[in-house]
Design a protein around this motif. Structure first.
Motif, PDB file in Angstrom:
ATOM      1  N   THR A   1     -26.540  -7.077  27.601  1.00  0.00           N
ATOM      2  CA  THR A   1     -25.257  -7.611  27.125  1.00  0.00           C
ATOM      3  C   THR A   1     -25.263  -9.130  27.132  1.00  0.00           C
ATOM      4  OG1 THR A   1     -24.032  -5.674  27.875  1.00  0.00           O
ATOM      5  CG2 THR A   1     -22.766  -7.721  27.618  1.00  0.00           C
ATOM      6  N   PHE A   2     -25.798  -9.731  28.190  1.00  0.00           N
ATOM      7  CA  PHE A   2     -25.738 -11.186  28.346  1.00  0.00           C
ATOM      8  C   PHE A   2     -26.999 -11.922  27.884  1.00  0.00           C
ATOM      9  CE2 PHE A   2     -22.629  -9.557  31.389  1.00  0.00           C
ATOM     10  CZ  PHE A   2     -21.517 -10.245  30.954  1.00  0.00           C
TER      11      PHE A   2
ATOM     12  N   ILE B   1     -28.591  -5.713  38.640  1.00  0.00           N
ATOM     13  CA  ILE B   1     -27.692  -5.234  37.597  1.00  0.00           C
ATOM     14  C   ILE B   1     -28.426  -4.188  36.755  1.00  0.00           C
ATOM     15  CG2 ILE B   1     -26.318  -7.364  37.525  1.00  0.00           C
ATOM     16  CD1 ILE B   1     -27.917  -8.203  35.015  1.00  0.00           C
ATOM     17  N   SER B   2     -27.699  -3.503  35.904  1.00  0.00           N
ATOM     18  CA  SER B   2     -28.314  -2.480  35.052  1.00  0.00           C
ATOM     19  C   SER B   2     -28.992  -3.132  33.850  1.00  0.00           C
ATOM     20  CB  SER B   2     -27.244  -1.498  34.567  1.00  0.00           C
ATOM     21  OG  SER B   2     -26.388  -2.146  33.631  1.00  0.00           O
TER      22      SER B   2
ATOM     23  N   GLU C   1     -28.455  -2.316  30.852  1.00  0.00           N
ATOM     24  CA  GLU C   1     -27.392  -2.504  29.856  1.00  0.00           C
ATOM     25  C   GLU C   1     -26.636  -3.813  30.104  1.00  0.00           C
ATOM     26  OE1 GLU C   1     -27.733   0.387  31.707  1.00  0.00           O
ATOM     27  OE2 GLU C   1     -28.760   1.491  30.101  1.00  0.00           O
ATOM     28  N   GLN C   2     -26.322  -4.100  31.349  1.00  0.00           N
ATOM     29  CA  GLN C   2     -25.650  -5.362  31.676  1.00  0.00           C
ATOM     30  C   GLN C   2     -26.541  -6.539  31.314  1.00  0.00           C
ATOM     31  OE1 GLN C   2     -24.971  -4.204  35.764  1.00  0.00           O
ATOM     32  NE2 GLN C   2     -22.749  -4.229  35.466  1.00  0.00           N
TER      33      GLN C   2
ATOM     34  N   LEU D   1     -30.246 -14.839  34.486  1.00  0.00           N
ATOM     35  CA  LEU D   1     -30.604 -13.440  34.305  1.00  0.00           C
ATOM     36  C   LEU D   1     -32.103 -13.328  34.482  1.00  0.00           C
ATOM     37  CD1 LEU D   1     -28.646 -12.532  31.063  1.00  0.00           C
ATOM     38  CD2 LEU D   1     -28.161 -11.682  33.363  1.00  0.00           C
TER      39      LEU D   1
END
Length: 155
Positions: free
Chosen positions: A74-75, A67-68, A70-71, A41
């Motif tokens: 999340t990770f 990616i967003s 928010e995504q 990421l």
């Protein structure tokens, strides 16, 4: 297949970075330390990416998707203990090639690395770096971001 052909060097001395583009980068690794494939990421300023990198040194598979936020969030908690923070300067060399110079922050400071990408392996092998580049660490796994995120500064 998307491949990356690049060489990585320690920085002997910082060049003039006044015309380089600066980005603040934080990245974390989702894969286990001994996995040959990296799943990473990355936040680069206000953009977010998920990147897969294959094994290898000079040449390896690379696939990346934006990616967003928010995504990413999340990770991101799953990367705890496997993170790198740095400032990245992107600029042009006199031969027209693009360099990416990373100035590491936190536990990896004062490390500085510079990377140059190539179209072919032959170009990469025959490349003569400018005098501000230091030792070639392309094949030294201790200088892979994932390895440093887990183990810290190379000994």
């Amino acid at each position: 297949m998307n491949t990356e052909i690049e060489r990585k060097f320690l920085v002997e001395k910082l060049p003039d970075l006044s015309s380089a583009e600066r980005a603040v980068v934080r990245q974390g690794y989702l894969t286990a330390p001994d996995d040959s494939t990296e799943l990473r990421l990355r936040q680069k300023n206000d953009k977010f990416f998920l990147t897969l990198k294959g094994s290898g040194a000079l040449v390896r598979v690379e696939r990346e998707a934006e990616i967003s936020a928010e995504q990413f969030q999340t990770f991101w908690p799953e990367t705890d203990g496997r993170r790198v923070e740095k400032e990245r300067y992107t600029g042009k060399l006199p031969d027209g090639r693009v360099f990416e110079l990373d100035v590491f922050l936190g536990d990896l400071a004062p490390l500085q690395l510079v990377e140059v990408e190539f179209q072919t392996e032959g170009e990469a092998i025959g490349y003569i770096p400018p005098d501000w580049f230091g030792i070639d660490v392309t094949a030294d796994k201790r200088y892979k971001n994932k390895t440093m995120a887990i183990n810290g500064l190379p000994a």
